[in-house]
Write an enzyme that holds these catalytic residues in place. Structure first.
Site, short mmCIF file in Angstrom:
data_model
loop_
_atom_site.label_atom_id
_atom_site.label_comp_id
_atom_site.label_asym_id
_atom_site.label_seq_id
_atom_site.Cartn_x
_atom_site.Cartn_y
_atom_site.Cartn_z
N TYR A 144 6.27 7.47 -1.18
CA TYR A 144 5.18 8.30 -0.68
C TYR A 144 5.42 9.79 -0.95
O TYR A 144 4.49 10.53 -1.19
CB TYR A 144 5.01 8.11 0.84
CG TYR A 144 4.18 6.91 1.22
CD1 TYR A 144 4.57 5.63 0.85
CD2 TYR A 144 3.01 7.06 1.95
CE1 TYR A 144 3.82 4.53 1.21
CE2 TYR A 144 2.25 5.97 2.33
CZ TYR A 144 2.65 4.71 1.96
OH TYR A 144 1.90 3.63 2.31
N LYS A 194 14.79 -4.81 -1.74
CA LYS A 194 14.63 -5.47 -3.04
C LYS A 194 15.90 -5.16 -3.82
O LYS A 194 15.88 -4.56 -4.90
CB LYS A 194 13.35 -4.94 -3.72
CG LYS A 194 12.94 -5.66 -4.97
CD LYS A 194 12.34 -7.04 -4.73
CE LYS A 194 12.11 -7.75 -6.05
NZ LYS A 194 11.68 -9.16 -5.88
N ASP A 250 4.80 -0.47 5.03
CA ASP A 250 3.34 -0.33 5.05
C ASP A 250 2.70 -1.70 4.83
O ASP A 250 1.80 -2.11 5.58
CB ASP A 250 2.91 0.65 3.94
CG ASP A 250 1.40 0.78 3.84
OD1 ASP A 250 0.76 0.94 4.89
OD2 ASP A 250 0.87 0.71 2.72
N ASP A 254 0.99 -4.46 7.86
CA ASP A 254 -0.40 -4.94 7.80
C ASP A 254 -0.43 -6.47 7.84
O ASP A 254 -1.29 -7.07 8.49
CB ASP A 254 -1.10 -4.45 6.53
CG ASP A 254 -1.97 -3.22 6.78
OD1 ASP A 254 -1.70 -2.50 7.78
OD2 ASP A 254 -2.90 -2.97 6.00
C1 IPM Z 1 -0.82 3.36 7.36
C2 IPM Z 1 -1.85 3.67 6.31
C3 IPM Z 1 -1.40 4.95 5.59
C4 IPM Z 1 -0.08 4.67 4.92
C5 IPM Z 1 -2.42 5.49 4.56
C6 IPM Z 1 -3.80 5.63 5.15
C7 IPM Z 1 -1.96 6.77 3.95
O1 IPM Z 1 -2.00 2.61 5.43
O2 IPM Z 1 -0.62 4.16 8.28
O3 IPM Z 1 -0.22 2.30 7.28
O4 IPM Z 1 -0.04 4.14 3.80
O5 IPM Z 1 0.95 4.97 5.53
MG MG Z 2 -0.93 0.86 5.97
#
Ligand code: IPM
Ligand code: MG
Length: 364
Positions: A144, A194, A250, A254
């Site tokens: 990032y 990884k 990330d 999710d």
């Molecule tokens: C999260 C989101 C963010 C990230 C994006 C919106 C920049 O997906 O908070 O998980 O990738 O960290």
């Molecule tokens: Mg995210």
């Protein structure tokens, strides 16, 4: 009476309506625990682009800097999707906030309540009895933020570069957060990497193993990220704390949010370096997004926002009893059968955002 300054950034979409319920619950906490919250609202995301021309105005940053914690809603929406990526609410507000305040430790609990397992897309036998996994994601390093980062013409061809960088000290500090979290839970930590491909991951694994010597009561294991993606679906109940670098975290968080059932239930904390006598400065936000499709209808689930306020009380403000009272009130309303649409099932009572918030506030 103890008093706290909190920056309140409702943002876009359902942000403002679920934030209103978090405020209602915090008001109940003030009365019950004799605390005082000075809530200072500021614009962020699309709302700030429209009013101030920038997703993170200087005034908002100032208010955050003068606070003990940031209570964040959510940002983004179709209206701002055609802007250049670096001006869009998510990238232009969230990432700079994380970097500015050094919010390196992201805690994302993925809890599937025993009474809400029907909301999980996983087969019933895999989630029976619910599960409770804590994702600890590194938030200010890796791909990032690594430099160089660009997209340009090189030798006649467009070439994009993102750089994955981790310093040992960055791995150490997030590993400590994860081990400490595991100590307060079921004492099992799975570190994701990884290491069969990436130099970053080799250093990651080596460092996590070194740190583990300081936590002999925690059982550590390692999974490659691709395998982890499978195992979390195959057996979520087999996991306690999952530790991952920024991008892997990330993606996996999710995945965990999805299999837990409702995104509308999951809070998160992003904790910084700055330690106060009370805890760590941090930003507390729901894991879900702005849900533009249901924004303004009064039907969004406010629980993630309310539980984010609970995490704020625990981690930033040093008020674990007040945090527990909120979490307990949430379990109470779920047990009593109140449901917003996202978690509704036959035989329960469907309520809107405000009624859910009021019930939780009454239960604090
Ligand atoms: C999260 C989101 C963010 C990230 C994006 C919106 C920049 O997906 O908070 O998980 O990738 O960290
Ligand atoms: Mg995210």
């Amino acid at each position: 009476m103890k008093s706290f300054r909190i920056a309140v950034l409702p943002g876009d979409g359902i942000g403002p309506e679920v934030m209103a319920e978090a405020r209602r619950v915090l008001a109940a906490v003030e009365t019950k625990f004799a605390l005082k919250f000075e809530l200072n609202e500021a614009r962020v995301g699309g709302a700030a682009i429209d009013a101030d021309g920038h997703a993170l105005p200087a005034e908002t940053l100032r208010i955050c800097g003068e606070s003990e914690a940031i209570l964040f809603g959510s940002v983004g929406g179709p209206k701002w999707e055609s802007l250049p990526p670096h001006e869009q609410p998510e990238r232009a507000a969230l990432l700079p906030l994380r970097k500015h305040f050094g919010l390196f430790a992201n805690l994302r609990p993925a809890i599937c309540f025993p009474k809400l397992t029907h909301a999980s897309p996983l087969r019933a036998d895999l989630v029976e009895g619910g599960f409770d996994v804590l994702c600890v994601r590194e938030l200010t390093g890796g791909l990032y933020f690594g430099q160089p980062k660009y997209c340009r013409d090189e030798n006649g061809e467009m070439t994009a570069v993102d750089t994955m960088v981790y310093k040992k000290s960055e791995i150490e500090r997030i590993a400590h957060v994860a081990f400490k979290a595991a100590q307060g839970r079921r004492k099992r930590l799975t570190s994701i990497d990884k290491a069969n491909v990436l130099e970053n991951s080799v250093l990651w694994r080596k460092t996590v193993i070194e740190i583990s010597a300081q936590y002999p009561d925690v059982t550590l294991n390692h999974l490659y990220v691709d395998n982890a993606a499978m195992q979390l679906i195959r057996n979520p109940k087999g996991f306690d704390v999952v530790l991952a670098e920024n991008l892997f975290g990330d993606i996996l968080s999710d995945e965990m949010a999805m299999i837990a059932g409702s995104l509308g239930m999951l809070p998160s904390a992003s904790l910084g370096l700055k330690e106060t006598p009370l805890g760590r400065f941090g930003l507390f936000e729901p894991s879900g997004g702005t849900a533009p499709d249901i924004a303004g209808k009064g039907i969004a689930n406010p629980i993630a926002q309310i539980l984010s306020a609970a995490m704020m009380l625990r981690y930033a403000l040093g008020e674990p009893k007040a945090a527990e009272a909120i979490e307990c009130a949430v379990r109470g309303v779920i047990d009593s059968g109140l449901r917003t649409s996202d978690i509704f099932s036959e035989g329960t009572r469907r309520v809107g955002t405000a009624e859910m918030g009021a019930a939780i506030a009454a239960g604090v």
